[in-house]
Scaffold this motif. Structure first.
Motif, PDB file in Angstrom:
ATOM      1  N   SER A 124       0.843  -1.286   0.013  1.00 23.60           N
ATOM      2  CA  SER A 124       0.097   0.105  -0.111  1.00 23.60           C
ATOM      3  C   SER A 124       0.884   1.386  -0.024  1.00 23.60           C
ATOM      4  O   SER A 124       0.331   2.270  -0.177  1.00 23.60           O
ATOM      5  N   GLU A 125       2.115   1.062   0.315  1.00 21.99           N
ATOM      6  CA  GLU A 125       3.008   2.319   0.363  1.00 21.99           C
ATOM      7  C   GLU A 125       3.838   2.687  -1.022  1.00 21.99           C
ATOM      8  O   GLU A 125       4.576   3.440  -0.833  1.00 21.99           O
ATOM      9  N   GLU A 126       3.780   1.875  -1.963  1.00 21.74           N
ATOM     10  CA  GLU A 126       4.656   1.897  -3.081  1.00 21.74           C
ATOM     11  C   GLU A 126       3.465   1.855  -4.342  1.00 21.74           C
ATOM     12  O   GLU A 126       2.550   1.332  -4.227  1.00 21.74           O
ATOM     13  N   VAL A 127       4.006   2.573  -5.367  1.00 27.39           N
ATOM     14  CA  VAL A 127       3.396   2.355  -6.592  1.00 27.39           C
ATOM     15  C   VAL A 127       3.937   1.226  -7.466  1.00 27.39           C
ATOM     16  O   VAL A 127       5.338   1.642  -7.900  1.00 27.39           O
ATOM     17  N   GLU A 128       3.351   0.263  -7.999  1.00 22.11           N
ATOM     18  CA  GLU A 128       3.741  -0.744  -8.619  1.00 22.11           C
ATOM     19  C   GLU A 128       3.690  -0.635 -10.264  1.00 22.11           C
ATOM     20  O   GLU A 128       2.360  -0.713 -10.253  1.00 22.11           O
ATOM     21  N   LEU A 129       4.424  -0.500 -10.853  1.00 21.17           N
ATOM     22  CA  LEU A 129       4.258  -0.345 -12.338  1.00 21.17           C
ATOM     23  C   LEU A 129       4.661  -1.583 -13.154  1.00 21.17           C
ATOM     24  O   LEU A 129       5.963  -1.821 -12.763  1.00 21.17           O
ATOM     25  N   LEU A 130       4.119  -2.185 -13.943  1.00 26.51           N
ATOM     26  CA  LEU A 130       4.267  -3.231 -14.742  1.00 26.51           C
ATOM     27  C   LEU A 130       4.192  -2.677 -16.357  1.00 26.51           C
ATOM     28  O   LEU A 130       3.261  -1.867 -16.766  1.00 26.51           O
ATOM     29  N   HIS A 131       5.281  -3.032 -17.187  1.00 30.53           N
ATOM     30  CA  HIS A 131       5.364  -2.721 -18.330  1.00 30.53           C
ATOM     31  C   HIS A 131       6.197  -3.641 -19.285  1.00 30.53           C
ATOM     32  O   HIS A 131       6.889  -4.765 -18.863  1.00 30.53           O
ATOM     33  N   GLY A 132       6.042  -3.554 -20.623  1.00 30.44           N
ATOM     34  CA  GLY A 132       6.768  -4.504 -21.628  1.00 30.44           C
ATOM     35  C   GLY A 132       8.185  -3.970 -21.952  1.00 30.44           C
ATOM     36  O   GLY A 132       8.613  -4.725 -23.140  1.00 30.44           O
ATOM     37  N   TRP A 133       8.736  -2.832 -21.777  1.00 33.19           N
ATOM     38  CA  TRP A 133       9.788  -2.426 -22.178  1.00 33.19           C
ATOM     39  C   TRP A 133      10.957  -3.267 -21.728  1.00 33.19           C
ATOM     40  O   TRP A 133      11.591  -2.251 -20.795  1.00 33.19           O
ATOM     41  N   SER A 134      11.377  -4.265 -22.043  1.00 30.74           N
ATOM     42  CA  SER A 134      12.573  -4.687 -21.399  1.00 30.74           C
ATOM     43  C   SER A 134      13.953  -4.569 -22.030  1.00 30.74           C
ATOM     44  O   SER A 134      14.980  -4.881 -21.624  1.00 30.74           O
TER      45      SER A 134
END
Length: 428
Positions: free
Chosen positions: A37-47
């Motif tokens: 709850s204390e972080e912003v988790e971001l997922l993306h496909g740019w590896s």
């Protein structure tokens, strides 16, 4: 909300949850993932490549603007976002969405909105930073489903490009500006192979989206936007679809011999190395040229609109979505608000090879290729949405089109064109 092209929420979650269990046992989730709850988790496909550089620049700008927000960003690589999509489905199936993830907007989002999985951010995000006034009409429409703003587009990619190696065309005696139709492009590819040792047309077929995208460019070049719009609305003319597939089959006679096993980056390398004349792909391919030393735009490489589509800017976009039940929603809105700023779009697009969806971003920090693309966009008569990237089609239709390409047209031929054309029509 319901849709007969999507699973019900319960079936969606059950199916994705089963996949999630398998992935978790295999260790694919790295211990279950999920931002606290204390972080912003971001997922993306740019590896890697231009995408990774663009995201890194975007994230650096956000961290400068919001130094007190903790971000946990993870690149989930895989061709055409396949691996990222599987991870997102798993997370949603486990009722464990990330704070936000990179996703194609437009019709692609109906897979989530039909099950109320995305939240409305009109008031908290789109009412900030003059976004509604500054965003171009197309990207702003793509950010909405059913009238609700559910994502923030960060860029516009042009798809109807033909890149070429200047020296190869000079050796073959070809003037790229004289190519007016897809048939002209086929003839030019043949001339390259007759007059030089180079490959006529570099292409990649390890994933079906590249051939589907090539067909869409040919179709647009041969039959125009009226036929294109009819097709994406499920009212396509099978004879026109077939004729364009036949043109792709003709062009395939001049593909690189390893086209069936390479990705677009490997195919594009043939143009950089002077081993191929032409290459059709989105403008992200240009970033490979720009990053090369002693390989200059207009001197060593150049581009034209796909023959027959000079007045069109066929486009795709990337965006960041807002999950309805995601963790840390307030800080997530800060991320989305930043993505809609001029600073964010300069940082992201100068690295991605794309152009900003805001109309008030200065071109001063963009190179000559992107500046030319911005001018072409502003002068374009129509902006047909991408088929191969889901902007114009639902996920189910896109999957059907890819499957038809893979099953019937993985080795393009005249004999396969009729069956593939009918499969494309039936995809809707």
């Amino acid at each position: 909300m319901t849709s007969d092209t999507n699973l019900t929420r319960r079936r969606y979650l059950q199916g994705a949850g089963a996949a999630g269990a398998a992935l978790t046992m295999a260790g694919c989730l790295g211990g279950g993932g999920g931002g606290g709850s204390e972080e912003v988790e971001l997922l993306h496909g740019w590896s890697g490549g231009d995408g990774q550089a663009a995201f890194d620049a975007l994230l650096a700008g956000f961290e400068e603007e919001y130094p007190d927000v903790d971000v946990n960003a993870n690149a989930i690589g895989g061709s055409g976002n396949t691996t990222l999509d599987a991870r997102i489905n798993t997370r949603l199936g486990n009722n464990n969405p990330p704070s936000s993830w990179a996703e194609w907007p437009g019709q692609n989002l109906t897979q989530f909105t039909s099950e109320d999985l995305l939240g409305d951010i009109e008031e908290d995000v789109w009412s900030q930073n003059n976004m509604k006034e500054a965003y171009l009409e197309g990207p702003q429409e793509a950010a909405q489903v059913g009238g609700s703003y559910v994502c923030v587009p960060t860029n516009i990619h042009r798809l109807n490009n033909v890149f070429y190696n200047v020296s190869v065309l000079e050796d073959a005696g070809i003037d790229a500006g004289s190519l007016e139709t897809p048939a002209d492009l086929v003839e030019a590819a043949a001339t390259v192979e007759e007059e030089t040792d180079a490959i006529g047309f570099a292409h990649a077929m390890s994933n079906p989206w590249t051939t589907l995208q090539l067909w869409a460019c040919v179709f647009l070049g041969e039959h125009g936007t009226e036929a294109y719009d009819a097709f994406i609305n499920g009212e396509g003319d099978v004879d026109k679809v077939q004729s364009s597939l036949e043109t792709v089959a003709e062009l395939s006679e001049y593909f690189n011999s390893d086209a069936g096993t390479v990705g677009f980056q490997e195919a594009n390398q043939y143009v950089i190395d002077g081993e191929a004349a032409f290459f059709d792909n989105g403008d992200w391919a240009a970033q490979m040229y720009i990053s090369q030393e002693d390989f200059e735009y207009g001197t060593d490489w150049d581009h034209i609109a796909f023959p027959g589509t000079e007045d069109y800017y066929s486009l795709n976009m990337d965006s960041w979505v807002f999950p309805a039940d995601g963790p840390n929603p307030e800080d997530t809105k800060k991320w989305l608000t930043y993505c809609g700023t001029k600073d964010a779009q300069v940082r992201f697009n100068t690295n991605k090879g794309s152009i900003p969806p805001r109309s008030d971003v200065s071109t001063e920090e963009f190179g000559p290729f992107q500046t030319d693309q911005i001018g072409d966009f502003q002068d374009s008569e129509a902006q047909p949405p991408s088929i191969a990237h889901g902007l114009a089609t639902t996920p189910e239709v896109l999957n059907n089109l890819k499957q038809a390409t893979q099953s019937n047209f993985s080795t393009p031929s005249q004999s396969a064109a009729e069956e593939t054309a009918q499969a494309y029509i039936d995809a809707f």
